[in-house]
Design a protein around this motif. Sequence first.
Motif, PDB file in Angstrom:
ATOM      1  N   ASP A   1     -68.917  -5.732   5.187  1.00 25.87           N
ATOM      2  CA  ASP A   1     -68.461  -5.957   3.822  1.00 25.87           C
ATOM      3  C   ASP A   1     -67.816  -7.323   3.606  1.00 25.87           C
TER       4      ASP A   1
ATOM      5  N   ASN B   1     -64.979  -8.467   4.896  1.00 27.20           N
ATOM      6  CA  ASN B   1     -63.559  -8.495   5.231  1.00 27.20           C
ATOM      7  C   ASN B   1     -63.377  -8.603   6.746  1.00 27.20           C
TER       8      ASN B   1
ATOM      9  N   SER C   1     -69.857 -11.842   5.236  1.00 28.17           N
ATOM     10  CA  SER C   1     -70.134 -10.744   6.163  1.00 28.17           C
ATOM     11  C   SER C   1     -70.555 -11.269   7.526  1.00 28.17           C
TER      12      SER C   1
ATOM     13  N   HIS D   1     -75.339  -6.880   3.573  1.00 28.26           N
ATOM     14  CA  HIS D   1     -74.193  -6.799   2.659  1.00 28.26           C
ATOM     15  C   HIS D   1     -74.641  -6.175   1.349  1.00 28.26           C
TER      16      HIS D   1
ATOM     17  N   CYS E   1     -74.386 -13.149   1.883  1.00 28.40           N
ATOM     18  CA  CYS E   1     -73.985 -12.489   3.128  1.00 28.40           C
ATOM     19  C   CYS E   1     -73.119 -13.382   4.004  1.00 28.40           C
TER      20      CYS E   1
ATOM     21  N   VAL F   1     -73.194   2.384  -2.709  1.00 26.10           N
ATOM     22  CA  VAL F   1     -73.228   1.632  -1.444  1.00 26.10           C
ATOM     23  C   VAL F   1     -74.174   2.263  -0.417  1.00 26.10           C
TER      24      VAL F   1
ATOM     25  N   GLY G   1     -61.675  -2.242   2.321  1.00 22.23           N
ATOM     26  CA  GLY G   1     -62.995  -2.127   2.937  1.00 22.23           C
ATOM     27  C   GLY G   1     -63.789  -0.999   2.303  1.00 22.23           C
ATOM     28  N   ARG G   2     -64.130  -1.141   1.013  1.00 21.22           N
ATOM     29  CA  ARG G   2     -64.750  -0.041   0.280  1.00 21.22           C
ATOM     30  C   ARG G   2     -66.086   0.366   0.894  1.00 21.22           C
ATOM     31  N   LEU G   3     -66.758  -0.585   1.496  1.00 19.45           N
ATOM     32  CA  LEU G   3     -68.067  -0.283   2.060  1.00 19.45           C
ATOM     33  C   LEU G   3     -67.979   0.775   3.147  1.00 19.45           C
TER      34      LEU G   3
END
Length: 272
Positions: free
Chosen positions: A151, A153, A192, A179, A189, A219, A246-248
Motif C-alpha cells: 500500500d 506505507n 509501494s 498497488h 506504484c 481493494v 494501512g487500509r489495504l
Amino acid sequence: MPAPLLVLTDFTPAADAALRYAAALAAVLHVPLVLLHVNRNSVFDPETFTGKIPHRSEGEIAVALNERVQNMPVPVIPALTAGRSTRAIREVVEQHRPALLILGRPSVAELPDELVSTTSLDLLAELQYPLLIVPAGTAPQVPQRIALAADGNPFQLAAPARAVPEVLGTLRAAVTVVHVAEPEDDDSCRPSLVSVQQAGLLTDGQNPVSTHGTRHLDVPRGIEQAMQATRAELLVLIARRHNVLGRLFHRSVTAQMIRQAQLPVLVLPTTG
C-alpha cells in the motif's frame, strides 16, 4: 541445517495438497519439511462448530504420517503433538524455527471459509510466522510469477519473517509489486515499490521486479484484477497488526483474500 518448511496436516485432501506444494518448494530451496499433526482435532478445530472431533489412535496417526512422508523429493520429519492447536504448534515451531508455516485451505463445501480465515489469522497473531495458505486442488509447482501487494506505507517484517527475502530470492520468480488505488487517486506504484525495497523484502538482483497499479473501489477485487493481469501464481500480502493507515491490509481485507484467492497466499506479519 537450513530452516525447514513446516506443514500442518489433518490428513484431509486440502492438507495433502499443501504437502505436495510444500515439497515442490522445498526441493528448489534445498530444505527439509516438518510434517506436523496436532492430536486433538483437525487443524481447523471443527468441534467449535459441529461438536465432532475426529478421533485417531497413536498407531493410526503414525500410519497416516508415514504414508505421507514416503516418496517425497526432500527429507520429511514427521511430528506429532497434542493440545490446543496454536499452543501445540508454537512448541514445534520454537523447536524447528521454520522459514514458513504451510496450511491447506479446504473448499467451502468442506469447511466454512470464515473458519479458514479465523484460524489463519489466529496463527499469524499468536506465532508471528509467515503463513502460506494453499487452496485445495493447487498443483504442486513452483511459482514463476508472484504478485506482491503493498500500500505504499512503510513497514518492517516481524523477526520470523525475515527469512522470506532469501526464500523469494532462491525461487527467482518474477515479482510484480501491486498497488490498488481509489478510482480518483493516483495508481503510481513508486511508493509501494520503495516500501518493499526499504523493508528488505526483495534481495538485490535475484528477482526480476516490475510494478502494476490498478484503480478499484473494492481493494480485494482490485488485487484479484492485478493478479489476473500479471498472471500471478502466488500472492504475497503484508499483514499489519496495528496500523489504521494501512487500509489495504487491515484484518478484513487480509481475511477476505485468504478466503477467496484461487492461488496460494503468503501472508507476512509485520511489527506494526
